[in-house]
Every structure is written in structure tokens, then in C-alpha cells.
Design a protein around this motif. Structure first.
Motif, PDB file in Angstrom:
ATOM      1  N   THR A  80      -8.673  53.730  -9.636  1.00 51.14           N
ATOM      2  CA  THR A  80      -9.968  54.359  -9.381  1.00 51.14           C
ATOM      3  C   THR A  80     -10.245  54.342  -7.884  1.00 51.14           C
ATOM      4  O   THR A  80      -9.814  53.425  -7.174  1.00 51.14           O
ATOM      5  CB  THR A  80     -11.104  53.623 -10.107  1.00 51.14           C
ATOM      6  OG1 THR A  80     -11.110  52.240  -9.698  1.00 51.14           O
ATOM      7  CG2 THR A  80     -10.911  53.691 -11.611  1.00 51.14           C
ATOM      8  N   GLU A  81     -10.962  55.342  -7.404  1.00 48.94           N
ATOM      9  CA  GLU A  81     -11.299  55.447  -5.989  1.00 48.94           C
ATOM     10  C   GLU A  81     -12.800  55.309  -5.802  1.00 48.94           C
ATOM     11  O   GLU A  81     -13.584  55.714  -6.667  1.00 48.94           O
ATOM     12  CB  GLU A  81     -10.822  56.785  -5.419  1.00 48.94           C
ATOM     13  CG  GLU A  81      -9.314  56.932  -5.371  1.00 48.94           C
ATOM     14  CD  GLU A  81      -8.888  58.218  -4.704  1.00 48.94           C
ATOM     15  OE1 GLU A  81      -9.762  59.085  -4.476  1.00 48.94           O
ATOM     16  OE2 GLU A  81      -7.689  58.361  -4.402  1.00 48.94           O
ATOM     17  N   THR A  82     -13.189  54.749  -4.675  1.00 47.35           N
ATOM     18  CA  THR A  82     -14.603  54.560  -4.392  1.00 47.35           C
ATOM     19  C   THR A  82     -15.211  55.798  -3.736  1.00 47.35           C
ATOM     20  O   THR A  82     -14.520  56.548  -3.033  1.00 47.35           O
ATOM     21  CB  THR A  82     -14.815  53.350  -3.462  1.00 47.35           C
ATOM     22  OG1 THR A  82     -16.211  53.249  -3.138  1.00 47.35           O
ATOM     23  CG2 THR A  82     -14.035  53.519  -2.161  1.00 47.35           C
ATOM     24  N   SER A  83     -16.481  55.986  -3.977  1.00 44.86           N
ATOM     25  CA  SER A  83     -17.206  57.079  -3.319  1.00 44.86           C
ATOM     26  C   SER A  83     -17.628  56.689  -1.915  1.00 44.86           C
ATOM     27  O   SER A  83     -17.967  57.546  -1.100  1.00 44.86           O
ATOM     28  CB  SER A  83     -18.436  57.461  -4.151  1.00 44.86           C
ATOM     29  OG  SER A  83     -18.062  57.887  -5.442  1.00 44.86           O
ATOM     30  N   TRP A  84     -17.634  55.368  -1.636  1.00 47.92           N
ATOM     31  CA  TRP A  84     -18.042  54.871  -0.323  1.00 47.92           C
ATOM     32  C   TRP A  84     -16.797  54.533   0.500  1.00 47.92           C
ATOM     33  O   TRP A  84     -16.240  53.448   0.372  1.00 47.92           O
ATOM     34  CB  TRP A  84     -18.925  53.637  -0.466  1.00 47.92           C
ATOM     35  CG  TRP A  84     -20.306  53.949  -0.970  1.00 47.92           C
ATOM     36  CD1 TRP A  84     -21.156  54.888  -0.487  1.00 47.92           C
ATOM     37  CD2 TRP A  84     -20.988  53.304  -2.053  1.00 47.92           C
ATOM     38  NE1 TRP A  84     -22.332  54.871  -1.189  1.00 47.92           N
ATOM     39  CE2 TRP A  84     -22.266  53.920  -2.165  1.00 47.92           C
ATOM     40  CE3 TRP A  84     -20.667  52.275  -2.940  1.00 47.92           C
ATOM     41  CZ2 TRP A  84     -23.198  53.535  -3.117  1.00 47.92           C
ATOM     42  CZ3 TRP A  84     -21.602  51.903  -3.894  1.00 47.92           C
ATOM     43  CH2 TRP A  84     -22.850  52.517  -3.976  1.00 47.92           C
ATOM     44  N   GLN A  85     -16.362  55.452   1.299  1.00 50.91           N
ATOM     45  CA  GLN A  85     -15.211  55.224   2.167  1.00 50.91           C
ATOM     46  C   GLN A  85     -15.635  54.416   3.382  1.00 50.91           C
ATOM     47  O   GLN A  85     -16.627  54.729   4.041  1.00 50.91           O
ATOM     48  CB  GLN A  85     -14.607  56.558   2.604  1.00 50.91           C
ATOM     49  CG  GLN A  85     -14.016  57.366   1.465  1.00 50.91           C
ATOM     50  CD  GLN A  85     -12.847  56.658   0.800  1.00 50.91           C
ATOM     51  OE1 GLN A  85     -12.028  56.005   1.450  1.00 50.91           O
ATOM     52  NE2 GLN A  85     -12.767  56.788  -0.526  1.00 50.91           N
ATOM     53  N   HIS A  86     -14.891  53.370   3.674  1.00 52.61           N
ATOM     54  CA  HIS A  86     -15.246  52.491   4.788  1.00 52.61           C
ATOM     55  C   HIS A  86     -14.914  53.161   6.120  1.00 52.61           C
ATOM     56  O   HIS A  86     -13.854  53.756   6.277  1.00 52.61           O
ATOM     57  CB  HIS A  86     -14.485  51.172   4.675  1.00 52.61           C
ATOM     58  CG  HIS A  86     -15.015  50.093   5.549  1.00 52.61           C
ATOM     59  ND1 HIS A  86     -14.750  50.023   6.900  1.00 52.61           N
ATOM     60  CD2 HIS A  86     -15.835  49.038   5.273  1.00 52.61           C
ATOM     61  CE1 HIS A  86     -15.352  48.969   7.409  1.00 52.61           C
ATOM     62  NE2 HIS A  86     -16.021  48.347   6.451  1.00 52.61           N
TER      63      HIS A  86
END
Length: 356
Positions: A80-86
Motif C-alpha cells: 500500500t502507498e501513502t497519500s502523504w509523501q514526505h
């Protein structure tokens, strides 16, 4: 009438079976339907059980960590990938981070600072954290040195509660927006992203050290008290809560600064060649050749410094009317403005007249 008499207890035993799986006191023998509940059979030790378990946390072999921190995959999903990219930090930006304290200006600030000082004392006591007084060096400092395990104890406890404020504040502002049928002007996103970032810190360090039962119980108790306390406090005074978190992040920056200094001084040899976990490499987009524990601490400290700035800034604003400057589009883009990255840091926060 019929009667049944047994002269000896029934015993089911199997020998020469190569593979055995133990579930509690039940023995399941691979390769057939064989079971045994003989009391003489000893359960095989699991990868999470150790006769020499540390009271708070213990380093784990890779196999144990894999089971303790599983990567979930299905037939259809790889990850799964996050919507909040650092945001990407440069080494220069991370090295420029320094400790700084915002001076008390109001009674609200004073109350927030006193609460942080009390929390700091309790956290120091629980995690065994100590540091030498200013001006002492040499042999006088030896008794204040902490091992890698002691630092991990402190980090795990710190990060397990650090993700609470953003979630509580974001949740309450979300509910208020629904209740009043008004926009929140960008606050919720920043607060929840902060909570997510702090949780990523915790997951990263859990890959390095498995917390023991004592630490789990301490975290459980701390979260219960901390969450409910912040819930009611934020209902009463959101400004004080943001100032409280700002001061708390000052302590976090101080803690990670001391860890960095200890690593660079060679006082934590166990971390000199230890690589950052894969989850950290992906989240912070750590470049090849800059993935050591020292690099990891620099990234985490930069995050904490950003939380310090954000919460001090939010504590300066009108909690009901002002938009969030970290998600705003400004009229004059030439002036320095708040950002999500580390390109421009204000350790004590932006004043309201600068951003509103």
C-alpha cells in the motif's frame, strides 16, 4: 446393563516424525492427523520468547522481526502507498537543525511549559534517561552515558505518544466542522499528517528493537491518560495544546541532537554500521550511501523540528477563524512563507502578523 472397564490410561504417541508444530499445549504432528496432549512434552520456544528477556525492549533477529512486523500481501496487492509523501531533505538542511526554546509570553505558555516539564520528568524516570549537567566533561560524564538499548527504550516510548496530539486535534476539528457545517481552512490535513509522520517514526524504530511486555504496558497506560487528557484540554484551549506540543517537540529535538552527538563521538558502536530499515529508506527517500543510523536520526530530528515550528505557529493563530498557513496560497509569493519542507525553519514559529 453394559459396563466398560479400562486398565490403563489412553496414551497417543508418535515417534520419528521430523516436523512438529506446537500450539499452546496441543502438539500437531506434520504429515498426518496425529495429536498428543502428553504433559511431558515441552512446547517449542517461539521467536518472541526469550529466557533472558529485557524488561522494556530487546533486539531481535531478522526472522523474529519479520513475524513481529509483517508485510501484508495478498493475491492482488503487493503493498500500500501513502497519500502523504514526505518532502525530500538535503543533508545541509538537516545539519542546520539546532535546539531552541520559545520564551514564555502568556499564562497559557507558562502552563503548557510546566506540563511539558512534568511529562519530561516522568518520561526520564520510566526510560532511564540521563544527561550530564552543563560544564561537566571527562570522567564525570561517564555515569550519564546510555547504551543503544536505553536510547531505544526512550525513543519507543517517546514516539508511541508523540502521534497522539495530531490525531486528537484533527479529530476534534473534523467533528466541529461537521457540527457547525463550516470549513476548517486546512488545519485537519496538517494535523493528521503530523500524526502519521510520528507513527512512521515508531514503526521505523520497531524494526530495530522489539518492545517487551513492560514497555507495551507503559505505552498502553500512557496513551490512555495522554489521549483523554488532550481530548478535554483541546476542547477547553486549543491554543494551549498547540503550545504544549511545540514545547514537547523542543524536547524531542534535544533528545535526537544528543543521540546524534553520541553516535558521532563513537559512544554507540552498535549503531555505527547498522543500516536504516527498508521502511525508513522508502518513507524518507534516503539516497544510496546515506542510510546509516546517523542519517536516520538526522531525518527524524528534522521532522521533530518541523513539528516544533508548526505547533508554535498554530499556537499563535486565532483558532476559530485563521486559515492554516502551511496549506495556504499567499498573495505575495516573494516573501518567505511557511512550508512543509526544511528549506525554511522557524524554530519558535511564525507570528500571526507574518502569515495572516
Amino acid at each position: 446393563m453394559y459396563s466398560v472397564t479400562t486398565t490403563a490410561p489412553l496414551r497417543l504417541t508418535v515417534t520419528a516424525i521430523p516436523k512438529t508444530v506446537y500450539v499452546g499445549s496441543l502438539c500437531v504432528l506434520a504429515g498426518g492427523q496425529h495429536y498428543s496432549t502428553l504433559p511431558s512434552i515441552k512446547a517449542r520456544q517461539s521467536p518472541f520468547t526469550s529466557t533472558n528477556r529485557r524488561s522494556i525492549s530487546s533486539a531481535s533477529p531478522k526472522s523474529a522481526i519479520k513475524e513481529f512486523f509483517p508485510k501484508v500481501e495478498t493475491k492482488q496487492i503487493i503493498e500500500t502507498e501513502t497519500s502523504w509523501q514526505h518532502p525530500v531533505y538535503t543533508e545541509e538542511q538537516m545539519r542546520s537543525i539546532h535546539t531552541e526554546h520559545r520564551q514564555v509570553r502568556t499564562w497559557s505558555d507558562r502552563f503548557a511549559l510546566s506540563m511539558v516539564q512534568g511529562l519530561r520528568w516522568g518520561m526520564d524516570f520510566v526510560t532511564g534517561y540521563r544527561h550530564a549537567p552543563k560544564g561537566q566533561d571527562g570522567k564525570a560524564v561517564e555515569k550519564f552515558k546510555m547504551s543503544e538499548r536505553q536510547w531505544l527504550n526512550r525513543i519507543l516510548f517517546l514516539e508511541s505518544v508523540a502521534g497522539v496530539p495530531g490525531m486528537v486535534a484533527g479529530m476534534l476539528r473534523h467533528l466541529r466542522s461537521l457540527r457547525t457545517m463550516r470549513r476548517d481552512n486546512g488545519w485537519i490535513e496538517t494535523l493528521l499528517e503530523e500524526a502519521y509522520n510520528e507513527r512512521m517514526h515508531l514503526l521505523t524504530f520497531m524494526k530495530i528493537a522489539e518492545p517487551g511486555l513492560f514497555m507495551r504496558m507503559m505505552v498502553l497506560g500512557a496513551q490512555g491518560v495522554y489521549f483523554n487528557g488532550l481530548f478535554f484540554a483541546y476542547l477547553i484551549s486549543p491554543r494551549t495544546c498547540h503550545r504544549f506540543v511545540g514545547y514537547l517537540e523542543e524536547e524531542a529535538v534535544l533528545t535526537y541532537t544528543r543521540i546524534i552527538e553520541e553516535i558521532e563521538a563513537g559512544n554507540l558502536p552498535g549503531w555505527e554500521k547498522l543500516e536504516a530499515p527498508e521502511i525508513a529508506v522508502k518513507y524518507w527517500k534516503m539516497p544510496e550511501g546515506n542510510r546509516s543510523m546517523l542519517d536516520l536520526m538526522l531525518y527524524v530530528r528534522a521532522d521533530e523540528a518541523k513539528h516544533r515550528e508548526v505547533n508554535h505557529t498554530l499556537g499563535n493563530l486565532n483558532q476559530r477563524e485563521d486559515p492554516n498557513p502551511y496549506t495556504a496560497v499567499f498573495r505575495n509569493s516573494e516573501k518567505p512563507r511557511p512550508s512543509k519542507g526544511a528549506d525554511l525553519m522557524r524554530p519558535t514559529g511564525w507570528e500571526r502578523e507574518e502569515v495572516i
